[in-house]
Design an enzyme around this catalytic site. Structure first.
Site, PDB file in Angstrom:
ATOM      1  N   HIS A  68       0.815  -1.217   0.000  1.00 50.26           N
ATOM      2  CA  HIS A  68       0.000   0.000   0.000  1.00 50.26           C
ATOM      3  C   HIS A  68       0.849   1.267   0.000  1.00 50.26           C
ATOM      4  O   HIS A  68       1.945   1.284   0.550  1.00 50.26           O
ATOM      5  CB  HIS A  68      -0.894   0.038   1.243  1.00 50.26           C
ATOM      6  CG  HIS A  68      -1.777  -1.151   1.375  1.00 50.26           C
ATOM      7  ND1 HIS A  68      -2.087  -1.687   2.607  1.00 50.26           N
ATOM      8  CD2 HIS A  68      -2.411  -1.909   0.465  1.00 50.26           C
ATOM      9  CE1 HIS A  68      -2.891  -2.726   2.430  1.00 50.26           C
ATOM     10  NE2 HIS A  68      -3.101  -2.880   1.141  1.00 50.26           N
ATOM     11  N   LYS A  77       4.780   6.360   8.432  1.00 52.46           N
ATOM     12  CA  LYS A  77       4.195   5.436   9.397  1.00 52.46           C
ATOM     13  C   LYS A  77       5.254   4.962  10.383  1.00 52.46           C
ATOM     14  O   LYS A  77       6.368   4.622   9.997  1.00 52.46           O
ATOM     15  CB  LYS A  77       3.599   4.221   8.685  1.00 52.46           C
ATOM     16  CG  LYS A  77       2.471   4.582   7.733  1.00 52.46           C
ATOM     17  CD  LYS A  77       2.027   3.389   6.918  1.00 52.46           C
ATOM     18  CE  LYS A  77       0.961   3.816   5.927  1.00 52.46           C
ATOM     19  NZ  LYS A  77       0.685   2.771   4.955  1.00 52.46           N
ATOM     20  N   TYR A 137       0.064   1.336  14.103  1.00 51.71           N
ATOM     21  CA  TYR A 137       0.919   2.270  13.391  1.00 51.71           C
ATOM     22  C   TYR A 137       0.378   3.676  13.483  1.00 51.71           C
ATOM     23  O   TYR A 137      -0.812   3.924  13.405  1.00 51.71           O
ATOM     24  CB  TYR A 137       1.233   1.841  11.958  1.00 51.71           C
ATOM     25  CG  TYR A 137       0.089   1.559  11.033  1.00 51.71           C
ATOM     26  CD1 TYR A 137      -0.339   2.514  10.113  1.00 51.71           C
ATOM     27  CD2 TYR A 137      -0.543   0.326  11.036  1.00 51.71           C
ATOM     28  CE1 TYR A 137      -1.366   2.240   9.227  1.00 51.71           C
ATOM     29  CE2 TYR A 137      -1.562   0.048  10.155  1.00 51.71           C
ATOM     30  CZ  TYR A 137      -1.972   1.010   9.255  1.00 51.71           C
ATOM     31  OH  TYR A 137      -2.993   0.738   8.388  1.00 51.71           O
ATOM     32  N   ASP A 174      -6.327  -5.984  -2.549  1.00 50.81           N
ATOM     33  CA  ASP A 174      -4.885  -6.156  -2.729  1.00 50.81           C
ATOM     34  C   ASP A 174      -4.561  -7.107  -3.876  1.00 50.81           C
ATOM     35  O   ASP A 174      -3.528  -6.967  -4.531  1.00 50.81           O
ATOM     36  CB  ASP A 174      -4.233  -6.640  -1.437  1.00 50.81           C
ATOM     37  CG  ASP A 174      -4.240  -5.569  -0.354  1.00 50.81           C
ATOM     38  OD1 ASP A 174      -4.531  -4.398  -0.666  1.00 50.81           O
ATOM     39  OD2 ASP A 174      -3.961  -5.904   0.815  1.00 50.81           O
TER      40      ASP A 174
END
Length: 183
Positions: A68, A77, A137, A174
């Site tokens: 991603h 992140k 995250y 995905d």
């Protein structure tokens, strides 16, 4: 700035620019352990940006999430595993970058307590290596559904070294990401 707080974190730069492995100091005794996982002033002194959003993800065994990235509001992140273990991979997908197509792979697990900082602009994904995993995250920008992007987790151009235990469970979204060559 409390320089003692900065000394509580071991920082290892990884092969991609800006990607860092951080190990906060853990205090252990007969009761268990204590770790300060984040302090704004400490992480700012380390040169990391401010974070505005936290995400908590629970994954079952053999779940692969990724690869991603965000196009309109790229997010940095700070990733840590609260339960279980994951293989985390970061890939440079910028065709103008000297590191295009390169990646780093790290093991993150709750026991070690390591954190991974992924700067904006990289593709990111992880694979659950334990029976389940809980991943937290922190993000440097708010999630923008209109700016989400991705590339195939099994993209032949990237040849990512996933340590799979059988066929991974991958979200339909995905599975539909195109390979980098088609983007």
């Amino acid at each position: 700035m409390n320089s003692a707080a900065v000394e509580q974190i071991t920082i290892t730069p990884l092969a991609l620019p800006g990607v860092l492995l951080l190990r906060p100091l853990t205090h252990r005794d007969s009761r268990g352990a204590f770790t300060e996982t984040w302090r704004a002033s400490t992480y700012r002194a380390l040169g990391l940006p401010d974070f505005v959003q936290d995400n908590l993800v629970h994954s079952k065994a053999c779940v692969l999430r990724g690869m991603h990235y965000q196009t309109r509001k790229p997010q940095g992140k700070l990733i840590c595993v609260l339960q279980g273990a994951v293989q985390d991979i970061v890939a440079d997908i910028n065709p103008r970058s000297a590191h295009f197509g390169q990646h780093v792979s790290v093991q993150l697990d709750a026991q070690a307590g390591d954190q991974l900082y992924v700067p904006p602009g990289y593709a990111h994904g992880y694979y659950t290596q334990s029976n389940s995993a809980m991943v937290l995250y922190k993000c440097t920008d708010y999630y923008d559904p209109e700016g989400q992007g991705g590339c195939r987790w099994d993209d032949p151009l990237l040849a990512l070294p996933w340590q799979l235990k059988g066929a991974p469970t991958v979200a339909p979204r995905d599975e539909k990401w195109p390979p980098l060559a088609a983007q």
